[in-house]
Design a protein around this motif. Sequence first.
Motif, PDB file in Angstrom:
ATOM      1  N   ALA A   1      50.063 -61.941 -74.422  1.00 15.71           N
ATOM      2  CA  ALA A   1      51.429 -61.421 -74.373  1.00 15.71           C
ATOM      3  C   ALA A   1      51.880 -61.715 -75.925  1.00 15.71           C
ATOM      4  O   ALA A   1      51.573 -62.834 -76.456  1.00 15.71           O
ATOM      5  CB  ALA A   1      52.214 -62.617 -73.341  1.00 15.71           C
ATOM      6  N   VAL A   2      52.889 -60.923 -76.184  1.00 15.62           N
ATOM      7  CA  VAL A   2      53.321 -61.054 -77.689  1.00 15.62           C
ATOM      8  C   VAL A   2      54.856 -61.293 -77.665  1.00 15.62           C
ATOM      9  O   VAL A   2      55.531 -60.680 -76.918  1.00 15.62           O
ATOM     10  CB  VAL A   2      52.904 -59.475 -78.233  1.00 15.62           C
ATOM     11  CG1 VAL A   2      53.246 -59.603 -79.905  1.00 15.62           C
ATOM     12  CG2 VAL A   2      51.620 -59.285 -78.065  1.00 15.62           C
ATOM     13  N   ARG A   3      55.146 -62.087 -78.622  1.00 19.90           N
ATOM     14  CA  ARG A   3      56.580 -62.346 -79.072  1.00 19.90           C
ATOM     15  C   ARG A   3      56.632 -61.698 -80.254  1.00 19.90           C
ATOM     16  O   ARG A   3      55.815 -62.122 -81.318  1.00 19.90           O
ATOM     17  CB  ARG A   3      56.776 -63.782 -78.970  1.00 19.90           C
ATOM     18  CG  ARG A   3      58.107 -64.241 -78.708  1.00 19.90           C
ATOM     19  CD  ARG A   3      58.366 -65.743 -78.679  1.00 19.90           C
ATOM     20  NE  ARG A   3      57.816 -66.135 -77.246  1.00 19.90           N
ATOM     21  CZ  ARG A   3      57.605 -67.509 -76.987  1.00 19.90           C
ATOM     22  NH1 ARG A   3      57.848 -68.390 -78.012  1.00 19.90           N
ATOM     23  NH2 ARG A   3      57.082 -67.641 -75.784  1.00 19.90           N
TER      24      ARG A   3
ATOM     25  N   SER B   1      59.567 -55.101 -73.766  1.00 21.33           N
ATOM     26  CA  SER B   1      58.538 -53.951 -72.851  1.00 21.33           C
ATOM     27  C   SER B   1      57.561 -54.802 -72.181  1.00 21.33           C
ATOM     28  O   SER B   1      57.385 -56.036 -72.428  1.00 21.33           O
ATOM     29  CB  SER B   1      58.043 -52.716 -73.825  1.00 21.33           C
ATOM     30  OG  SER B   1      57.227 -53.507 -74.726  1.00 21.33           O
ATOM     31  N   ALA B   2      56.760 -54.289 -71.628  1.00 22.32           N
ATOM     32  CA  ALA B   2      55.765 -54.790 -70.852  1.00 22.32           C
ATOM     33  C   ALA B   2      54.725 -55.791 -71.712  1.00 22.32           C
ATOM     34  O   ALA B   2      54.246 -55.084 -72.534  1.00 22.32           O
ATOM     35  CB  ALA B   2      54.752 -53.933 -69.929  1.00 22.32           C
ATOM     36  N   GLY B   3      54.966 -57.058 -71.560  1.00 23.68           N
ATOM     37  CA  GLY B   3      54.212 -57.903 -72.140  1.00 23.68           C
ATOM     38  C   GLY B   3      54.841 -58.226 -73.767  1.00 23.68           C
ATOM     39  O   GLY B   3      54.057 -58.968 -74.461  1.00 23.68           O
ATOM     40  N   VAL B   4      55.695 -57.653 -74.238  1.00 23.92           N
ATOM     41  CA  VAL B   4      56.233 -57.881 -75.499  1.00 23.92           C
ATOM     42  C   VAL B   4      57.692 -58.271 -75.279  1.00 23.92           C
ATOM     43  O   VAL B   4      58.552 -57.761 -74.951  1.00 23.92           O
ATOM     44  CB  VAL B   4      56.155 -56.615 -76.265  1.00 23.92           C
ATOM     45  CG1 VAL B   4      56.873 -56.736 -77.662  1.00 23.92           C
ATOM     46  CG2 VAL B   4      54.687 -56.123 -76.436  1.00 23.92           C
ATOM     47  N   ARG B   5      57.999 -59.389 -75.958  1.00 19.00           N
ATOM     48  CA  ARG B   5      59.406 -59.968 -75.978  1.00 19.00           C
ATOM     49  C   ARG B   5      59.874 -60.040 -77.351  1.00 19.00           C
ATOM     50  O   ARG B   5      59.139 -60.510 -78.244  1.00 19.00           O
ATOM     51  CB  ARG B   5      59.304 -61.555 -75.312  1.00 19.00           C
ATOM     52  CG  ARG B   5      60.794 -61.972 -75.410  1.00 19.00           C
ATOM     53  CD  ARG B   5      60.736 -63.318 -74.923  1.00 19.00           C
ATOM     54  NE  ARG B   5      61.744 -64.353 -75.492  1.00 19.00           N
ATOM     55  CZ  ARG B   5      61.738 -65.685 -75.668  1.00 19.00           C
ATOM     56  NH1 ARG B   5      60.559 -66.319 -75.241  1.00 19.00           N
ATOM     57  NH2 ARG B   5      62.557 -66.277 -76.395  1.00 19.00           N
ATOM     58  N   HIS B   6      60.956 -59.540 -77.596  1.00 17.06           N
ATOM     59  CA  HIS B   6      61.580 -59.742 -78.914  1.00 17.06           C
ATOM     60  C   HIS B   6      62.593 -60.858 -79.112  1.00 17.06           C
ATOM     61  O   HIS B   6      63.563 -60.997 -78.216  1.00 17.06           O
ATOM     62  CB  HIS B   6      62.405 -58.135 -79.256  1.00 17.06           C
ATOM     63  CG  HIS B   6      61.326 -57.183 -79.437  1.00 17.06           C
ATOM     64  ND1 HIS B   6      61.092 -56.893 -80.748  1.00 17.06           N
ATOM     65  CD2 HIS B   6      60.847 -56.393 -78.744  1.00 17.06           C
ATOM     66  CE1 HIS B   6      60.367 -55.766 -80.891  1.00 17.06           C
ATOM     67  NE2 HIS B   6      60.132 -55.349 -79.345  1.00 17.06           N
ATOM     68  N   CYS B   7      62.449 -61.390 -80.174  1.00 17.22           N
ATOM     69  CA  CYS B   7      63.102 -62.497 -80.778  1.00 17.22           C
ATOM     70  C   CYS B   7      64.054 -62.093 -82.122  1.00 17.22           C
ATOM     71  O   CYS B   7      63.401 -61.489 -82.877  1.00 17.22           O
ATOM     72  CB  CYS B   7      62.543 -63.816 -80.985  1.00 17.22           C
ATOM     73  SG  CYS B   7      61.648 -64.199 -79.714  1.00 17.22           S
TER      74      CYS B   7
END
Length: 257
Positions: A28-30, A40-46
């Motif tokens: 999982a990527v931030r 998107s799937a598995g990617v969260r933006h901060c």
Amino acid sequence: MHEPILVTGGTGTIGRRVVPLLRETGSAVRVLSRRGGEDSAGVRHCTGDTVQDIGLDAAFDGASVVLHLAGGARGDDVAAQNVVAAARRASVRHLLLISVIGADRMPIGYFRAKAAAEATVAGSGVPWTVLRVAQLHDFVVPVITTLRRMPLLIAPGGLRFEPVSVDEVAARLVQLAAGEPVGRAADLAGPEVLDIVRLAAAYADAYRLRGRARLPVRLPGAVGRAYRSGKNLAGPDADRGWQTWGEFLEHRAAVAV
């Protein structure tokens, strides 16, 4: 999927290659960037800013591995201090910093800031890895195109680069992130050392442009001496990529057609 991996500057030139490679490993990527982005799937933006110390705690919370790829012309030393502080608070187990070959040898503000960032990370108490890389192919292109706009090709004597593929850099970062912290990793440079004349000639060949008469110049002062002595170049123990400058340009020109 386990604890997320945080990528600062994940929307930049290197970061946007790193993120999909991390996803391919099942992580999982931030992503932390100044403007944010669409999840998107598995990617969260901060949204946040490493130099201004905005949004770091929320982005770092729960992250086990942090790839600090955010950078700019100024402020990388300050950003590293803020990133290290946030990494300590979040109990990050591996902080990976990208830097530039010659960071501790070149008398240029950008390089000095990178060297200071390295020192901050190394002294942080957070388990760390630093990867120094040569100039990306993508970053050498504007240098050459700017020089080609001039009536004569300015050819600073002794100014040499060893451009490296951004995809190879991204792959190495992902490989390092998957392992244990190693401190200073082996430097990564391109397969060739080329001066401005050869860089420009290859560019002209790839884009079917006319050659330019060149104007040899001598870079003055400490900066000129450093470049002429090759202090920006990798040493014999560096790892070398495989994609040449010419191959990169041929692909770039073909895609542009």
